[in-house]
Design an enzyme around this catalytic site. Structure first.
Site, PDB file in Angstrom:
ATOM      1  N   SER A 243      12.898  32.965  53.914  1.00  0.00           N
ATOM      2  CA  SER A 243      11.508  33.391  53.824  1.00  0.00           C
ATOM      3  C   SER A 243      10.808  32.839  52.601  1.00  0.00           C
ATOM      4  O   SER A 243       9.582  32.722  52.585  1.00  0.00           O
ATOM      5  CB  SER A 243      11.441  34.925  53.800  1.00  0.00           C
ATOM      6  OG  SER A 243      11.977  35.453  54.988  1.00  0.00           O
ATOM      7  N   GLN A 246      12.780  26.469  51.831  1.00  0.00           N
ATOM      8  CA  GLN A 246      13.511  25.666  52.807  1.00  0.00           C
ATOM      9  C   GLN A 246      14.319  24.613  52.071  1.00  0.00           C
ATOM     10  O   GLN A 246      13.921  24.147  51.001  1.00  0.00           O
ATOM     11  CB  GLN A 246      12.554  24.987  53.792  1.00  0.00           C
ATOM     12  CG  GLN A 246      11.937  25.947  54.780  1.00  0.00           C
ATOM     13  CD  GLN A 246      11.066  25.274  55.816  1.00  0.00           C
ATOM     14  OE1 GLN A 246      10.368  25.943  56.557  1.00  0.00           O
ATOM     15  NE2 GLN A 246      11.103  23.960  55.907  1.00  0.00           N
ATOM     16  N   ASP A 397      26.647  36.530  43.002  1.00  0.00           N
ATOM     17  CA  ASP A 397      26.517  36.660  44.462  1.00  0.00           C
ATOM     18  C   ASP A 397      27.567  35.777  45.136  1.00  0.00           C
ATOM     19  O   ASP A 397      27.243  34.760  45.754  1.00  0.00           O
ATOM     20  CB  ASP A 397      25.108  36.254  44.885  1.00  0.00           C
ATOM     21  CG  ASP A 397      24.787  36.694  46.313  1.00  0.00           C
ATOM     22  OD1 ASP A 397      25.554  37.499  46.869  1.00  0.00           O
ATOM     23  OD2 ASP A 397      23.771  36.228  46.865  1.00  0.00           O
TER      24      ASP A 397
END
Length: 676
Positions: A243, A246, A397
């Protein structure tokens, strides 16, 4: 002559307006002093202007009423007329102060836009309001507002599952900012129960790709030149689409294969608007829901907003990559090279990794033997523990999509938007925790956790130590498969049960370790995570006890003790001298903390003002209702007149007491928010 009359009339109007404005300013200043709280000047002057107009009308009416019908003679003496005019004036003033109090209670100073903002930026506010109501409609449609006051209470399992699912669906529908908020909350096991963690962990940020012309324009704007001048070729079809950005494959003019991460043109504006809405909703929740105040959701929202702002700046991500690369210099884990000459705040160009993420590399891993897979898992675990407890800069992460298996069989890391940093004290406490787990020492583990986490009030240290000892005994020999996950979950549950507050960076470290367990299981399902962590932790701790590191540590401690050692002989001599002469005493200051003194001062002030208001009102009622005393006019006694004056004083004191109550509530709410 007419022109002169026009000039005189204009001058009269201007002078009257100036006088009225000055009068309003004076009345506003007196009103602020009477209420005793920092009321905003715009509303004070507006109310002061109303009071000034009201005073003018009342004075004119009273003096007209004081004259007989022909307007040539007063019905009462001038002194009595002035007394009643003064009484009317103070009551007009009292009503104005009451209006100011109502405004301050309903809309506290700072909650409404300033006059300048009111007439500027209305398009932005309209867009913000439309988006805010859109988000609230989504929440209403999923039934979240009805449960907002009890969202964190312990429901029955079915009810909690239903609410968690509704929350996930609402966040997913609200857009990228709220999806990222849910992803952040999914890592806070110290705040949310397991059904919420499970549902929010399923949130993904995949999105429909933007057409290439749109992304080409964004790429050209970030580069400052046409894309064909920077790249020999670039794929128009995205490699990945989220979102916010890209990712496209490209080739530089020197033949280097790179990936280009381009931020969507509308992403920054959308996320900036939604960040403000998240903070606004958190403030509303904290004002209306006890659980939100207890968790400090406003502080959490501000922290999330700041971290999301950093994530949108790709210069920060590039700096994170350099920091992680430096921390992994002794490990066989690759970090892609950043091409800073092409990168910027909205564009990141880095080398392409030749391989595939762990999550989809099952076939490649099957080709290697158990020994090689064990080496890879051990290397990844050792590198992560070294980042967290050695350098203090770590990838936060580590899910299977962010860890690559290269074609040569090595390891590489991706996506450095979430990087944590631990201070040296937290690193040391974490090392102590690893060491205590390895040695099965629950007392040392308790001390390590007390140094790592925020100590709760009314903490039962002995009970926590016993519970932690039982947990260490249970997992002493380690388990393969899900054993590590069970130990991690049990430790987190123990921390939450005893009321610990987990600092955000410590939570990020624990989140990284939790995500790493699943990744290690994919690389080597037979890996004994607990035993491997003990072994890696033993190596890290052993490296800190070399002669060189011990020498450095002793030098640091000696420098810290040197000022105390220099003063110690003189202080010891003074203590012994005071003991010998019987002058040794101990001074204990009650209410030494400024916050405690401020609380007591506000409480005493509020009680005194309330008592004075009650006494003045009671005395005024007695004077007004008495049937004795001389008359000022045919119908008004002197006692009644002074009773109305005294009632004015009681009314003003009562207003001040009410405002103090609301001001104290807001101050306490602010203090609670600052303590989270």
């Amino acid at each position: 002559m007419a022109a002169l009359d026009g000039v005189g009339w204009t001058l009269t109007v201007v002078l009257g307006a100036v006088f009225l404005g000055l009068q309003a300013w004076i009345v506003a200043g007196v009103s602020r002093r009477v209420l005793g709280v920092p009321v905003g000047w715009p509303r004070s002057i507006a109310v002061g202007l109303l009071m000034s107009l009201g005073l003018s009308f009342v004075v004119r009416y009273l003096f007209r009423a004081a004259y007989v019908q022909d307007g040539t003679q007063l019905q009462v003496s001038p002194a009595v007329a002035l007394m009643f005019a003064a009484l009317a004036l103070i009551w007009v003033f009292a009503l104005g102060v009451a209006l100011l109090m109502v405004l301050e209670i309903t809309f506290p100073t700072g909650t409404l836009p300033s006059p300048v903002r009111l007439f500027t930026g209305w398009k932005t506010r309209r867009s913000h309001s439309a988006r805010y109501f859109q988000v609230m409609r989504i929440a209403v449609r999923h039934g979240l507002l009805a449960q907002a006051r009890g969202l964190n209470r312990r429901h029955a399992e079915a009810r909690e599952d239903q609410t968690a699912r509704a929350l996930r669906e609402a966040l997913n529908e609200a857009g990228v900012t709220f999806v990222k908020l849910g992803q952040m909350l999914s890592t806070r096991r110290d705040l949310l129960s397991e059904p919420y963690i499970r549902e929010l962990s399923h949130l993904q940020t995949q999105a429909t790709p933007e057409p290439w012309p749109v992304m080409e324009a964004a790429l050209a704007e970030s580069l400052g030149l046409p894309p064909q001048e920077a790249f020999a070729s670039i794929d128009h079809e995205p490699l990945a689409s989220a979102s916010v950005a890209q990712v496209h494959r490209a080739t530089l003019h020197d033949g280097t294969r790179v990936v280009v991460k381009v931020q969507r043109p509308s992403a920054l504006k959308q996320v900036e608007r939604d960040r403000a809405i998240v903070v606004q909703i958190a403030g509303w929740l904290e004002r209306s829901a006890p659980w939100a105040r207890r968790l400090g959701v406003s502080t959490l929202a501000h922290g999330f907003s700041e971290s999301l702002g950093e994530e949108l700046n790709y210069r920060v991500e590039a700096e994170n990559m350099l920091a992680i690369e430096s921390s992994l210099r002794d490990f066989d884990v690759t970090v892609p090279r950043v091409h800073s000459e092409f990168s910027g705040p909205r564009l990141l160009v880095m080398d392409e990794l030749d391989g595939q993420p762990v999550g989809s590399a099952g076939a490649a891993l099957q080709q290697w033997g158990p020994e090689r897979r064990r080496e890879l898992a051990g290397e990844l675990l050792g590198a992560t523990l070294h980042q967290i407890s050695g350098d203090g800069v770590f990838h936060a992460d580590l899910h299977p999509g962010n860890i690559f298996i290269t074609r040569e069989g090595g390891l590489a890391l991706l996506d450095f938007g979430a990087v944590g940093r631990l201070d040296p004290a937290s690193q040391q406490s974490l090392n102590m925790l690893l060491f205590s787990i390895d040695k099965n020492d629950n007392q040392l583990a308790t001390d390590a956790l007390l140094g790592l986490l925020d100590r709760p009030e009314d903490f039962d240290e002995r009970g926590f130590e016993r519970s932690l000892g039982q947990l260490l005994v249970r997992y002493r020999n380690g388990f393969g498969g899900h054993g590590g996950s069970e130990m991690f979950t049990a430790l987190f549950a123990l921390i939450v049960r005893h009321g610990f507050s987990v600092p955000p960076q410590v939570a990020a470290a624990l989140r990284a370790l939790g995500a790493l367990e699943g990744t290690l299981g994919l690389i080597d399902p037979a890996l004994n995570v607990v035993a491997a962590a003990r072994e890696a932790g033993r190596k890290i701790i052993g490296a800190q006890f070399t002669p060189g590191t011990l020498k450095d540590e002793l030098e640091i401690r000696a420098m810290q003790l040197l000022p105390t050692l220099r003063e110690w002989p003189r202080r010891l001599n003074k203590i012994t001298e005071d003991i010998e002469r019987g002058r040794l005493s101990v001074n204990v200051r009650v209410l030494a903390h400024p916050a405690d003194r401020g609380f007591l001062n506000r409480l005493v002030q509020q009680v005194v003002v309330a008592l004075l208001a009650g006494a003045a009102t009671l005395a005024a009622i007695i004077l007004i209702t008495t049937d004795t005393g001389p008359f000022i006019t045919e119908n008004v006694r002197t006692h009644a007149f002074f009773g109305y004056v005294l009632l004015f004083m009681g009314f003003i004191l009562a207003l001040r007491s009410v405002v103090l109550v609301f001001q104290r509530d807001r101050d306490d709410e602010h203090d609670r928010g600052g303590n989270h």
